[in-house]
Write a protein that holds these residues in place. Structure first.
Motif, short mmCIF file in Angstrom:
data_model
loop_
_atom_site.label_atom_id
_atom_site.label_comp_id
_atom_site.label_asym_id
_atom_site.label_seq_id
_atom_site.Cartn_x
_atom_site.Cartn_y
_atom_site.Cartn_z
N ILE B 149 -17.81 -14.82 8.78
CA ILE B 149 -17.08 -13.77 9.49
C ILE B 149 -16.06 -14.36 10.45
O ILE B 149 -15.32 -13.64 11.10
CB ILE B 149 -18.03 -12.79 10.23
CG1 ILE B 149 -18.82 -13.52 11.31
CG2 ILE B 149 -18.96 -12.08 9.28
CD1 ILE B 149 -19.57 -12.55 12.22
N PHE B 202 1.74 -5.27 0.51
CA PHE B 202 1.96 -4.55 -0.74
C PHE B 202 0.82 -4.82 -1.71
O PHE B 202 0.42 -3.95 -2.47
CB PHE B 202 3.30 -4.95 -1.36
CG PHE B 202 3.52 -4.24 -2.66
CD1 PHE B 202 3.91 -2.92 -2.66
CD2 PHE B 202 3.30 -4.89 -3.86
CE1 PHE B 202 4.07 -2.25 -3.87
CE2 PHE B 202 3.47 -4.23 -5.06
CZ PHE B 202 3.85 -2.90 -5.06
N LEU B 203 0.30 -6.05 -1.67
CA LEU B 203 -0.79 -6.41 -2.59
C LEU B 203 -2.14 -5.85 -2.13
O LEU B 203 -3.09 -5.81 -2.89
CB LEU B 203 -0.91 -7.93 -2.69
CG LEU B 203 0.28 -8.67 -3.28
CD1 LEU B 203 0.10 -10.17 -3.14
CD2 LEU B 203 0.45 -8.29 -4.75
N ALA B 204 -2.19 -5.44 -0.85
CA ALA B 204 -3.48 -5.05 -0.28
C ALA B 204 -3.98 -3.74 -0.88
O ALA B 204 -3.19 -2.89 -1.28
CB ALA B 204 -3.34 -4.89 1.23
N ASP B 205 -5.30 -3.62 -0.95
CA ASP B 205 -5.82 -2.32 -1.36
C ASP B 205 -6.04 -1.46 -0.13
O ASP B 205 -5.85 -1.89 1.01
CB ASP B 205 -7.08 -2.47 -2.23
CG ASP B 205 -8.28 -2.98 -1.45
OD1 ASP B 205 -8.34 -2.75 -0.23
OD2 ASP B 205 -9.15 -3.61 -2.06
N ASP B 206 -6.46 -0.25 -0.42
CA ASP B 206 -6.60 0.76 0.59
C ASP B 206 -7.46 0.30 1.79
O ASP B 206 -7.09 0.45 2.94
CB ASP B 206 -7.20 1.96 -0.13
CG ASP B 206 -7.49 3.10 0.77
OD1 ASP B 206 -6.63 3.35 1.62
OD2 ASP B 206 -8.54 3.72 0.63
N GLN B 207 -8.60 -0.30 1.49
CA GLN B 207 -9.50 -0.71 2.56
C GLN B 207 -8.92 -1.86 3.36
O GLN B 207 -9.01 -1.90 4.58
CB GLN B 207 -10.84 -1.13 1.98
CG GLN B 207 -11.62 0.06 1.47
CD GLN B 207 -13.10 -0.23 1.44
OE1 GLN B 207 -13.51 -1.37 1.27
NE2 GLN B 207 -13.91 0.79 1.62
N ARG B 210 -6.49 -0.64 5.85
CA ARG B 210 -7.10 -0.08 7.06
C ARG B 210 -7.56 -1.19 7.99
O ARG B 210 -7.41 -1.10 9.20
CB ARG B 210 -8.27 0.82 6.70
CG ARG B 210 -7.79 2.08 6.05
CD ARG B 210 -8.95 2.93 5.65
NE ARG B 210 -8.61 3.71 4.47
CZ ARG B 210 -9.47 4.53 3.90
NH1 ARG B 210 -10.68 4.66 4.38
NH2 ARG B 210 -9.11 5.22 2.85
N ASP B 211 -8.11 -2.25 7.41
CA ASP B 211 -8.52 -3.39 8.24
C ASP B 211 -7.32 -3.97 8.97
O ASP B 211 -7.39 -4.32 10.15
CB ASP B 211 -9.14 -4.49 7.37
CG ASP B 211 -10.54 -4.10 6.91
OD1 ASP B 211 -11.08 -3.12 7.45
OD2 ASP B 211 -11.08 -4.76 6.01
N PHE B 214 -6.29 -1.85 11.94
CA PHE B 214 -7.14 -2.01 13.10
C PHE B 214 -6.94 -3.37 13.75
O PHE B 214 -6.94 -3.48 14.97
CB PHE B 214 -8.62 -1.81 12.74
CG PHE B 214 -8.97 -0.36 12.68
CD1 PHE B 214 -9.05 0.39 13.84
CD2 PHE B 214 -9.19 0.27 11.47
CE1 PHE B 214 -9.35 1.74 13.80
CE2 PHE B 214 -9.49 1.62 11.42
CZ PHE B 214 -9.57 2.35 12.59
N ALA B 221 -13.30 -5.52 20.46
CA ALA B 221 -14.54 -4.99 19.90
C ALA B 221 -15.37 -6.02 19.16
O ALA B 221 -16.58 -5.93 19.12
CB ALA B 221 -14.24 -3.81 18.98
N GLY B 222 -14.73 -7.00 18.56
CA GLY B 222 -15.49 -7.96 17.77
C GLY B 222 -16.08 -9.09 18.59
O GLY B 222 -16.52 -10.09 18.04
#
Lengths: 288, 368
Positions: B149, B202-207, B210-211, B214, B221-222
């Motif tokens: 992580i 552009f290559l990124a997917d939906d999730q 969102r990451d 953020f 927060a992390g």
């Protein structure tokens, strides 16, 4: 047909075996549960176990009673102390919940986290229900619900296939600044469109992507599908029809725009059969 | 209007009187700021979404020495020691680091608009982070699994550092680093990193998208101890060496030639300062995403209050930056509890109007 049944049955058997392992988590007494993910919350309600919920995430907006629970934030931006502050003794989290650091911190606080896998098909929903049931220690109730949901989704898909007119559907996720963010292959939107007997108009890329105007016109969708939601994604017929490229498609010319609630349409939970029926009816032009 | 009063435009005697006055005031301010930081720290430890009591925790720390039984639930212990405390520590480090880096950059570039982002470190760090988010599951998988992580902060740090080194190479000729070239090259590199980031987005997917959203909003927060110990030492370096940088920066305000006459080895000084800033900013961005505003506003605010002398400005910036971020984070954690807001929203929402109000009231020249 019969072979397919065998296959899905064997899938379910395998799932049961897999889930027997996670059933070790089963906690009949967990009385304060945080549910992360709209479909997970819906399943908890469908199992009649909602009294054990103490909080939910932002995507859990159905049923109405769920919105009365404290909101611990967006599924992928959870606050560890926020989650701990509601005093959970178990967290049910849909796959993709995060961030990882928050989950680490929660594990550190020795709150059991049960991760529920996400898949965009009938068996995925069944697996979710079984997994939630096992985690809550109500396996029998879950099995009954899973059977019922499975039969219902199968029926809805069959009916949709029978009446299908093979309409090409373009799912538009957002239209911010006139840029169309649309669903390609391997998305929850593509999955539900196909279950409802439609055809996803954009299949040459994966995920949700910005699509240029020419590609939209080339895709020639018969129907444009959007989510009815508020906020910055506020999209209504005018904004879709006001977009030159969308307006130039067959869907635009006939003003064939279908609006459905996002969680209802894309959540893959207990309401999916109903969503398939409604979408199928809309695609074949006998909505309302 | 941001103008620099020419250094020769002040007459010596009045300046010395003002200086005695000012250093008195500056010393007092630093004591006040230190008190403010202690208060903010305790406040931040005592507030949060849950009702965990910081007092009970402090008692539990000293309980063994007093021979009494600590009355603290396991849960509160974890909330305070493993969630709030590392978060406060990270807030202090990141806030102090960003503010000091901002002050150093403004002094070095003799430009009130310079911030740590100018050395390309922010855009490079963003590119590193985005690469990890988007390519982590595929091309960078070996790295991602290796770092677990911490893959994201590590990637951000490496990206920031590499960009800074590249920028340094571009703007250094014959052993001389041109500050003007660096400003321009920084813009070009930021654009290049931005373009590369755009391709990845552009290559990124939906999730992944969102990451990214953020991450770019910035948040503490992390926070956890591992991150504090990973980023802490790197940020502490600039905080520790800042007193050594102060006299050099004071000399630099008169221009490079004058600084050289005063016996400062200008070239070495510039390189050192930029390396410290790049490392500290890279570490801060890596653990908390992009938190703007602190690096520009805190030093300016203090210049208006205690004057441009870096001997006081740097420690004061560290103290105020830390307090500001702690207070903003406490607000972020409690306003929409049990959810939380990204901290960048708070710093901008509260800080900008306040800063504008100060500027309007002063209406004077912003001298550096």
């Amino acid at each position: 047909m019969f072979l397919q049944k065998i296959k899905s049955l064997s899938d379910v058997v395998i799932l049961f075996l897999l889930l027997a392992v996670s059933a070790a988590h089963a906690n009949k007494d967990a009385g304060s549960i945080v549910s992360i993910g709209g479909s997970i919350t819906e399943i908890v309600f469908a199992l009649g176990e909602q009294d054990r919920l103490v909080a939910r995430d932002t995507t859990s907006n159905y049923p109405e009673d769920a919105t009365k629970l404290p909101d611990v934030g967006y599924i992928r931006a959870l606050s560890p102390e926020g989650v701990l502050s509601v005093g959970p003794d178990m967290i049910l989290a849909l796959e993709g919940s995060g961030p990882p650091e928050a989950l680490e911190a929660l594990k550190g606080a020795s709150v059991p986290i049960v991760t529920i896998p996400e898949r965009f098909d009938r068996d995925g929903i069944v697996a979710k229900i079984i997994a939630v049931g096992n985690a809550l220690g109500v396996a029998n109730k879950a099995e009954a619900l899973a059977k019922q949901v499975e039969a219902d989704v199968s029926r809805a898909q069959r009916q949709a296939a029978q009446v299908s007119q093979q309409r090409r559907v373009l799912f538009v996720l957002s239209l911010q600044g006139g840029r169309v963010l649309a669903a390609g292959a391997n998305t929850s939107a593509a999955a539900i469109i196909e279950m409802a007997g439609g055809e996803n108009a954009l299949s040459d890329f994966s995920g949700y992507k910005q699509v240029n105007d020419e590609a939209i016109i080339t895709a020639a969708p018969d129907i444009i599908l959007v989510m009815s939601r508020t906020g910055n994604h506020q999209m209504n017929r005018e904004s879709v029809l006001g977009h030159p490229a969308l307006n130039a498609t067959p869907a635009g010319k006939n003003a064939a725009i279908v609006e459905m609630g996002g969680q209802y349409l894309l959540g893959f939970g207990p309401r999916t059969a109903e969503a398939v029926r409604e979408l199928s009816a809309s695609l074949n032009g006998n909505d309302n | 209007m941001l103008q620099r009063a020419p250094a020769s435009g002040r007459s010596r005697p009045t300046r010395q009187i003002a200086e005695g006055d000012r250093s008195q005031r500056a010393r007092a301010s630093i004591v006040v700021l230190l008190g403010l930081l202690c208060a903010t720290f305790l406040f931040s430890l005592a507030t949060g979404a849950s009702d965990a009591s910081a007092l009970a925790v402090v008692k539990s720390w000293i309980a063994p020495f007093l021979g009494i039984e600590p009355e603290l639930s396991q849960r509160d212990h974890i909330i305070i020691n493993d969630i709030r405390l590392p978060r406060a520590a990270m807030g202090i480090l990141v806030g102090a680091g960003l503010a000091v880096c901002g002050a150093v950059m403004q002094g070095l570039f003799r430009n009130p608009l310079a911030d740590p982002g100018i050395v390309g470190v922010s855009s490079g760090a963003a590119l590193g982070a985005v690469s990890m988010i988007v390519l982590g599951p595929t091309i960078l998988a070996p790295l991602a699994t290796l770092a677990g992580i911490y893959a994201l902060p590590l990637a951000a740090f490496v990206g920031g550092l590499l960009t800074t080194l590249l920028l340094y190479r571009v703007s250094t000729r014959h052993g001389m680093t041109s500050v003007a070239t660096m400003l321009l090259a920084g813009i070009a590199l930021a654009a290049l990193a931005g373009a590369a980031t755009g391709i990845l987005i552009f290559l990124a997917d939906d999730q992944q998208l969102r990451d990214l959203t953020f991450w770019s909003l910035g948040s503490l927060a992390g926070a956890n101890w591992t991150k504090v110990f990973a980023a802490g030492p790197i940020i502490l370096v600039i905080l520790v060496v800042s007193p050594l940088l102060a006299s050099g920066l004071n000399a630099m305000t008169l221009g490079e030639a004058a600084a050289r006459h005063m016996g400062l080895s200008v070239q070495r000084f510039k390189v050192m300062a930029i390396i410290f800033v790049a490392a500290a900013t890279g570490a801060a961005v890596a653990v908390s995403g992009i938190i703007g505003f602190v690096g520009i506003v805190v030093p300016h605010l203090l210049r208006l209050l205690i004057g441009p002398d870096h001997r006081f400005l740097l420690p004061a910036s560290a103290l105020l930056g830390a307090s500001m971020l702690l207070a903003a984070d406490a607000a972020a954690r409690t306003i929409v509890a049990p959810a939380e807001l990204p901290i960048g929203i708070i710093t901008a929402l509260v800080g900008s109007p306040f800063f504008l109000w100060i500027l309007l009231n002063r209406r004077g020249v912003l001298d550096l």
